[in-house]
Design an enzyme around this catalytic site. Structure first.
Site, mmCIF file in Angstrom:
data_model
loop_
_atom_site.group_PDB
_atom_site.id
_atom_site.type_symbol
_atom_site.label_atom_id
_atom_site.label_comp_id
_atom_site.label_asym_id
_atom_site.label_seq_id
_atom_site.Cartn_x
_atom_site.Cartn_y
_atom_site.Cartn_z
ATOM 1 C CE LYS A 284 -4.020 6.379 6.661
ATOM 2 N NZ LYS A 284 -3.081 5.597 6.052
ATOM 3 C CD GLU A 370 2.612 -2.914 -5.962
ATOM 4 O OE1 GLU A 370 1.592 -2.883 -5.340
ATOM 5 O OE2 GLU A 370 2.972 -2.176 -6.920
ATOM 6 N NE ARG A 398 0.413 -1.789 -9.109
ATOM 7 C CZ ARG A 398 -0.468 -0.797 -8.702
ATOM 8 N NH1 ARG A 398 -1.380 -0.517 -7.771
ATOM 9 N NH2 ARG A 398 0.283 0.508 -9.273
#
Length: 620
Positions: A284, A370, A398
């Site tokens: 990244k 979640e 969610r």
């Protein structure tokens, strides 16, 4: 502003994937190098997501080179990895407009381009969507390939494994590219693994494997032995057992920055039947040292001069609402050893860094899960702990079933600190926190609080924490009005509104942090101003009193009008057959596109001028 393509001679020849596929393979490394530089140059001008895209440059080039996009389907998950994809798919000239009002969408967006096959703003949906497309492609029988790229922790969500379990069971042709940019599965990347990946995708290996399984299909003990032998041989050098158990053929890990090697591997994988997973290891922030060293800080950036090797100094400002929550959390935990704070992978965004360091035994990051975060909190609450779930408004969507079944039905004392409520700005329709009031208001036992400033937010968090029932406090992205919020915590009287200004004819009933606009509009209109504070329980006495004393009630909220706080006021008026005009101001019945918060408030008529204009028009 556009960049001069003379500075990117190879990339200039690849405006679309069709152009890219006409180029010789030995040019791909140069294309990738210029693509990374173009991404760096454009994001430094526009602002936007940064580190993730730097890590997917070579992968993007290889995928578009091997697959016949857009006929072949390519799905990105999570969507902020897709900036290089946008540059290669005929949108490079508009990259400096990304995340701006009227500009490019921040994530893959099908109305924007045929190359964006699926809208992806949040995470962990790609494998399910890809499987659906693979089933359709199988029935269509035109040779369409389907590829899902999943990374940035998206594989930590249960939905990804639900999809893989189903895909492995029905054995449809599809490829899942696991972009492992945090070494979460393996760091064994090198020549041996790249060589093994090519070997495992080659015709020789797969013809032997498939042929031997057919030959031995009637000899179960030998077949089982051969299968386990293959698994253990591979298991010595690749960590793919879990994927194999789910029915996927595992390939990798391979170097995600070796574009030539990835092209070879992907070409081989095109010819393999059934569900495949390619494990690609990337860095990244690749190519920009500061982003490599601190990908969290450089995940999304403001406009900056990349030659200075630093982000611009942020001007001193009031603490954000996320910081107010983080400060309250630390203060509360110092008094309450039973406080347990949970976040679904949003430690920095939710302002919990200091808390996680100061109270590590009371801090739980559950990754991108979640649903689990809410039921985990319910389990803690069932055992006498005081659970706090710090969660973005759109992420709470969610976990709606868990909110109802596991928290509200049992009336458990879980506090939901709902960040990014209302208009969030540049992230667009997938991230606007429009619906939390509407979907929470219909749930029994739930307290819903809308602070108008920082101090009220702090006191409401405390009120919810000691309420001994499900409670929520919603607050926006960004800063408030600068009110000091460091004093002693006070519990508010549940369902009690606050009269701020007495006027005539018109009463503005404000819910939340649009209060500065409400104050200015009330002064200009000579209106009464009431800080309602609670959506549920609502102060019915205050509503009825206002209806008796005024010709018009105007409700104001940074949330959906449909089913929102204004709808609650309408229900009170109808319940008591109160005769008063009502104007509900909030977010209309549409998805709100990207733009700054101030731009969207102005466009939707929720700033001072908009409130005055809509009120006068309604009376006229």
């Amino acid at each position: 502003m556009t960049l001069d393509l003379n500075d990117y001679p190879n990339l200039a020849k690849a405006k679309t994937p069709e152009d890219l596929r006409l180029m010789p393979k030995d040019k791909l490394t140069a294309v990738a190098d210029e693509l990374r530089r173009y991404l760096l140059d454009s994001v430094s001008i526009s602002s936007g997501h940064f580190a993730s895209g730097l890590g997917t440059v070579e992968l993007t080039v290889a995928l578009h080179y091997v697959y016949n996009t857009p006929f072949d389907r390519l799905i990105w998950d999570v969507g902020h990895q897709a900036y290089p994809h946008k540059i290669l798919t005929n949108r490079r000239d508009k990259m400096t407009t990304i995340r701006q009002k009227g500009g490019l969408h921040p994530f893959p967006w099908p109305p924007e381009s045929e190359y964006d096959t699926f809208a992806v703003g949040h995470s962990s949906t790609s494998i399910s969507a890809a499987l659906g497309m693979a089933i359709a492609a199988d029935q269509e029988d035109k040779g369409r390939k389907v590829v899902a790229v999943i990374g940035d922790g998206a594989m930590t969500a249960g939905m990804a494994f639900e999809a893989m379990n189903h895909a492995g069971d029905i054995d449809k042709d599809m490829v899942v590219v696991l972009n492992d940019n945090e070494m979460s599965i393996s760091e064994n990347v090198g020549a041996l693994n790249s060589h093994l990946a090519r070997l495992l995708t080659g015709n020789f290996f797969n013809s032997i494997r498939d042929g031997s399984k057919k030959i031995l299909s009637n000899v179960p003990p030998i077949k089982d032995f051969a299968s386990r032998a293959e698994e253990h041989i591979k298991g010595m050098v690749v960590p793919g057992t879990i994927f194999e158990e789910l029915g996927f053929n595992y390939i990798g890990p391979i170097d995600g920055h070796d574009v030539q090697g990835m092209v070879d591997t992907l070409k081989n994988m095109r010819n393999i039947k059934g569900p495949q997973i390619l494990h690609v290891v990337t860095k990244k922030g690749k190519g920009y040292e500061l982003a490599e060293q601190d990908p969290i800080k450089w995940h999304a950036v403001p406009k900056f001069n990349h030659l200075e090797q630093k982000l611009p100094e942020s001007k001193p400002s009031s603490p954000s609402f996320s910081a107010i929550f983080g400060s309250w959390l630390c203060d509360m935990a110092s008094q309450d050893k039973d406080l347990m704070a949970i976040t679904p992978a949003m430690r920095e965004g939710s302002g919990m860094v200091k808390f996680s360091q100061k109270f590590p035994q009371q801090y739980f990051d559950v990754a991108i899960a979640e649903q689990h975060s809410v039921t985990l909190a319910a389990g803690m609450a069932r055992e006498g702990k005081n659970a706090v779930v710090a969660i973005y408004s759109t992420f709470l969507q969610r976990a709606y079933d868990q909110l109802i079944h596991d928290v509200a039905i049992q009336n458990l004392p879980v506090l939901f600190a709902i960040d990014r409520a209302g208009i969030v700005g540049a992230d667009g329709p997938t991230h606007q926190g429009a619906f939390d009031i509407s979907f929470l208001r219909c749930i029994p036992n739930m307290i819903i609080m809308t602070p108008s400033d920082e101090l009220e937010c702090r006191n409401m968090l405390y009120t919810g924490h000691v309420a001994n029932q499900p409670a929520s406090v919603r607050y926006p992205r960004g800063t408030g009005s600068g009110i000091d919020a460091t004093g002693p915590m006070q519990a508010l009287t549940l369902g009690k509104a606050n009269l701020l200004k007495q006027g005539e004819k018109i009463a503005i009933l404000n819910f939340g942090t649009l209060m500065p606009y409400a104050k200015e509009a009330a002064n200009a209109l000579g209106a009464t101003l009431i800080d309602m504070r609670f959506v549920k329980p609502m102060d019915e006495k205050a509503v009825l009193k206002a209806s008796q004393e005024h010709e018009l009630l105007v409700t104001l909220e940074d949330g959906a009008i449909a089913g929102g706080a204004g709808s609650g006021v309408a229900e009170v008026l109808f319940k008591h057959q109160a005769h008063c005009k009502l104007l509900q101001l909030g977010l209309p019945d549409q998805f709100i596109m990207q733009g700054t918060q101030q731009e969207m408030y102005a466009e939707l008529g929720l700033d001072t001028a908009g409130i005055i204009k809509q009120t006068k028009a309604f009376l006229a």
